[in-house]
Write a protein that holds these residues in place. Structure first.
Motif, PDB file in Angstrom:
ATOM      1  N   GLU A  18       0.815  -1.130  -0.051  1.00  0.00           N
ATOM      2  CA  GLU A  18      -0.073  -0.241  -0.069  1.00  0.00           C
ATOM      3  C   GLU A  18       1.075   1.319   0.173  1.00  0.00           C
ATOM      4  O   GLU A  18       0.654   2.169  -0.570  1.00  0.00           O
ATOM      5  CB  GLU A  18      -0.911   0.215   1.224  1.00  0.00           C
ATOM      6  CG  GLU A  18      -2.220  -0.804   1.077  1.00  0.00           C
ATOM      7  CD  GLU A  18      -2.888  -0.495  -0.256  1.00  0.00           C
ATOM      8  OE1 GLU A  18      -3.563   0.470  -0.359  1.00  0.00           O
ATOM      9  OE2 GLU A  18      -3.062  -1.363  -1.184  1.00  0.00           O
ATOM     10  N   MET A  19       1.924   1.264   0.735  1.00  0.00           N
ATOM     11  CA  MET A  19       2.962   2.393   0.714  1.00  0.00           C
ATOM     12  C   MET A  19       3.479   2.459  -0.607  1.00  0.00           C
ATOM     13  O   MET A  19       3.595   3.825  -1.360  1.00  0.00           O
ATOM     14  CB  MET A  19       4.144   2.158   1.576  1.00  0.00           C
ATOM     15  CG  MET A  19       3.566   2.457   3.192  1.00  0.00           C
ATOM     16  SD  MET A  19       5.117   2.008   4.029  1.00  0.00           S
ATOM     17  CE  MET A  19       6.067   3.123   3.806  1.00  0.00           C
ATOM     18  N   VAL A  24       4.525   6.539  -1.137  1.00  0.00           N
ATOM     19  CA  VAL A  24       4.588   7.144   0.196  1.00  0.00           C
ATOM     20  C   VAL A  24       5.744   6.260   0.888  1.00  0.00           C
ATOM     21  O   VAL A  24       5.790   5.206   0.902  1.00  0.00           O
ATOM     22  CB  VAL A  24       3.502   6.989   1.063  1.00  0.00           C
ATOM     23  CG1 VAL A  24       3.582   7.457   2.580  1.00  0.00           C
ATOM     24  CG2 VAL A  24       2.266   7.658   0.544  1.00  0.00           C
ATOM     25  N   THR A  25       6.652   6.999   1.275  1.00  0.00           N
ATOM     26  CA  THR A  25       7.812   6.718   1.659  1.00  0.00           C
ATOM     27  C   THR A  25       7.762   6.635   3.367  1.00  0.00           C
ATOM     28  O   THR A  25       6.642   6.972   3.905  1.00  0.00           O
ATOM     29  CB  THR A  25       9.175   7.784   1.704  1.00  0.00           C
ATOM     30  OG1 THR A  25       9.011   8.866   2.479  1.00  0.00           O
ATOM     31  CG2 THR A  25       9.439   8.118   0.222  1.00  0.00           C
ATOM     32  N   CYS A  62      -2.552   3.133   9.671  1.00  0.00           N
ATOM     33  CA  CYS A  62      -1.643   3.334   8.549  1.00  0.00           C
ATOM     34  C   CYS A  62      -2.430   3.288   7.210  1.00  0.00           C
ATOM     35  O   CYS A  62      -1.871   4.394   6.446  1.00  0.00           O
ATOM     36  CB  CYS A  62      -0.446   2.208   8.529  1.00  0.00           C
ATOM     37  SG  CYS A  62       0.702   2.388   9.638  1.00  0.00           S
ATOM     38  N   LEU A  63      -3.115   2.467   7.016  1.00  0.00           N
ATOM     39  CA  LEU A  63      -4.042   2.355   5.940  1.00  0.00           C
ATOM     40  C   LEU A  63      -4.830   3.643   5.691  1.00  0.00           C
ATOM     41  O   LEU A  63      -4.946   4.275   4.613  1.00  0.00           O
ATOM     42  CB  LEU A  63      -4.876   1.331   5.878  1.00  0.00           C
ATOM     43  CG  LEU A  63      -4.262  -0.187   5.621  1.00  0.00           C
ATOM     44  CD1 LEU A  63      -5.302  -1.197   5.754  1.00  0.00           C
ATOM     45  CD2 LEU A  63      -3.290  -0.220   4.426  1.00  0.00           C
ATOM     46  N   SER A  68      -5.897   4.852   1.667  1.00  0.00           N
ATOM     47  CA  SER A  68      -6.317   3.698   1.193  1.00  0.00           C
ATOM     48  C   SER A  68      -7.711   3.510   1.481  1.00  0.00           C
ATOM     49  O   SER A  68      -8.314   3.611   2.563  1.00  0.00           O
ATOM     50  CB  SER A  68      -5.529   2.310   1.632  1.00  0.00           C
ATOM     51  OG  SER A  68      -4.235   2.310   1.655  1.00  0.00           O
ATOM     52  N   SER A  69      -8.607   3.266   0.235  1.00  0.00           N
ATOM     53  CA  SER A  69      -9.728   3.085   0.388  1.00  0.00           C
ATOM     54  C   SER A  69     -10.119   1.605   0.021  1.00  0.00           C
ATOM     55  O   SER A  69     -11.488   0.929   0.526  1.00  0.00           O
ATOM     56  CB  SER A  69     -10.840   3.765  -0.592  1.00  0.00           C
ATOM     57  OG  SER A  69     -10.373   3.623  -1.675  1.00  0.00           O
ATOM     58  N   HIS A  70      -9.327   0.624  -0.411  1.00  0.00           N
ATOM     59  CA  HIS A  70      -9.433  -0.820  -0.906  1.00  0.00           C
ATOM     60  C   HIS A  70      -8.233  -1.448  -0.207  1.00  0.00           C
ATOM     61  O   HIS A  70      -7.237  -0.714  -0.680  1.00  0.00           O
ATOM     62  CB  HIS A  70      -9.618  -0.845  -2.421  1.00  0.00           C
ATOM     63  CG  HIS A  70     -10.897  -0.220  -2.759  1.00  0.00           C
ATOM     64  ND1 HIS A  70     -10.912   1.056  -3.200  1.00  0.00           N
ATOM     65  CD2 HIS A  70     -12.291  -0.742  -2.919  1.00  0.00           C
ATOM     66  CE1 HIS A  70     -12.232   1.409  -3.443  1.00  0.00           C
ATOM     67  NE2 HIS A  70     -13.045   0.191  -3.319  1.00  0.00           N
ATOM     68  N   LEU A  71      -8.339  -2.539   0.140  1.00  0.00           N
ATOM     69  CA  LEU A  71      -6.955  -3.451   0.420  1.00  0.00           C
ATOM     70  C   LEU A  71      -7.200  -4.533  -0.563  1.00  0.00           C
ATOM     71  O   LEU A  71      -8.195  -5.393  -0.432  1.00  0.00           O
ATOM     72  CB  LEU A  71      -7.107  -3.773   1.750  1.00  0.00           C
ATOM     73  CG  LEU A  71      -5.932  -4.703   2.342  1.00  0.00           C
ATOM     74  CD1 LEU A  71      -4.780  -3.755   2.105  1.00  0.00           C
ATOM     75  CD2 LEU A  71      -6.100  -4.962   3.809  1.00  0.00           C
TER      76      LEU A  71
END
Length: 74
Positions: A18-19, A24-25, A62-63, A68-71
């Motif tokens: 996801e990162m 995203v770092t 974190c999500l 994040s809206s979907h995993l």
């Protein structure tokens, strides 16, 4: 030393994916988490994720911080 739990590996991999997906770092995630009251530094965050030892609540935060809206579980 005990072997790493497969579920911890999965959680670590999902968070890293996801990162990457959001470009995203660790430094940026540290900043975003601080906006939600998590006072941690980049090194500690990197180590926590590398170990795969974090709570479900931290994972969800974190999500959220990543936007994040979907995993994707696969």
């Amino acid at each position: 030393m005990p072997e790493r739990n497969d579920w911890e590996e999965k959680a670590k991999g999902l968070l890293r994916a996801e990162m990457s997906r959001h470009s995203v770092t660790y430094a940026q995630l540290t900043e975003r988490l601080s906006e939600h009251g998590v006072k941690d530094n980049e090194r500690n965050l990197r180590n926590k994720v590398a170990r795969g030892k974090f709570t479900a609540g931290f994972f969800l935060l974190c999500l959220h911080a990543l936007g994040s809206s979907h995993l994707y579980l696969d």
